[in-house]
Design an enzyme around this catalytic site. Structure first.
Site, PDB file in Angstrom:
ATOM      1  N   HIS A 133      -4.082  -3.630   2.403  1.00  0.00           N
ATOM      2  CA  HIS A 133      -4.277  -3.943   3.820  1.00  0.00           C
ATOM      3  C   HIS A 133      -3.989  -2.747   4.715  1.00  0.00           C
ATOM      4  O   HIS A 133      -3.438  -1.741   4.276  1.00  0.00           O
ATOM      5  CB  HIS A 133      -3.427  -5.141   4.233  1.00  0.00           C
ATOM      6  CG  HIS A 133      -1.949  -4.985   4.068  1.00  0.00           C
ATOM      7  ND1 HIS A 133      -1.191  -4.101   4.811  1.00  0.00           N
ATOM      8  CD2 HIS A 133      -1.078  -5.621   3.242  1.00  0.00           C
ATOM      9  CE1 HIS A 133       0.071  -4.208   4.466  1.00  0.00           C
ATOM     10  NE2 HIS A 133       0.175  -5.117   3.503  1.00  0.00           N
ATOM     11  N   CYS A 174       2.737  -5.247  -1.245  1.00  0.00           N
ATOM     12  CA  CYS A 174       1.319  -4.934  -1.057  1.00  0.00           C
ATOM     13  C   CYS A 174       1.083  -3.429  -1.077  1.00  0.00           C
ATOM     14  O   CYS A 174       2.012  -2.640  -1.205  1.00  0.00           O
ATOM     15  CB  CYS A 174       0.831  -5.505   0.280  1.00  0.00           C
ATOM     16  SG  CYS A 174       0.815  -7.310   0.335  1.00  0.00           S
TER      17      CYS A 174
END
Length: 170
Positions: A126, A145
């Protein structure tokens, strides 16, 4: 003093146009060679997008706040290692745009459950956060992440399809 009167409809329309133009800018198109695989090298903080016969792009990355080792449990701050696939897209991500990684796999689930724990979920590549943390100045800030800049996730989002394999190396 002059008072300018703007009709309420004009204010609402202007606000809508501004909102939509801000959203429209993050969706790019890509018509180049197909991305056939992603390779992520945690130690080098590098994401590689491969085509059939050459490297198409590379990106510097940030990882979870505990970057060494394979993700084992929910909340451990680690980024997974192993072979996964890109399995979903989130155009409304809190982190600009995001593409999901198929963690946990069966082995990840079995290991965590054997110890009475949850393996965690929702591992994504992301963009940066909306506010509070500048991912270009703080290397490893996510909860597991993979982070890139907002312009970089716009490219990746356009280039990578669901079902694309990703190999994550220590």
């Amino acid at each position: 003093m002059t008072i300018i009167h703007i009709p309420r409809r004009g204010v609402l329309f202007g606000g809508l146009v501004a909102f939509l133009s801000g959203c429209a800018g993050k969706f790019r198109t890509y018509s180049g060679p197909k991305v056939t695989r992603l390779r992520l090298y945690k130690a080098q903080r590098l994401l590689v997008l491969d085509g059939a016969d050459r490297v198409l792009r590379t990106y510097p990355i940030g990882l979870g706040f505990a970057p060494v080792g394979h993700k084992q449990f929910e909340g451990d701050g680690r980024t997974p290692e192993g072979s996964y696939v890109i399995d979903r897209r989130n155009p409304d991500s809190l982190f600009h745009l995001s593409i999901g990684i198929s963690y946990p796999n069966e082995a990840d689930i079995a290991f965590a459950e054997s110890l009475g724990r949850s393996p965690g979920k929702d591992i994504f590549i992301h963009g940066g956060p909306r506010r509070g943390i500048d991912p270009t100045n703080v290397r490893d800030w996510t909860a597991g992440c993979i982070s890139v800049t907002d312009p970089e996730i716009e490219e990746i989002y356009a280039m990578v399809s669901n079902g694309t394999p990703i190999d994550i190396y220590a």
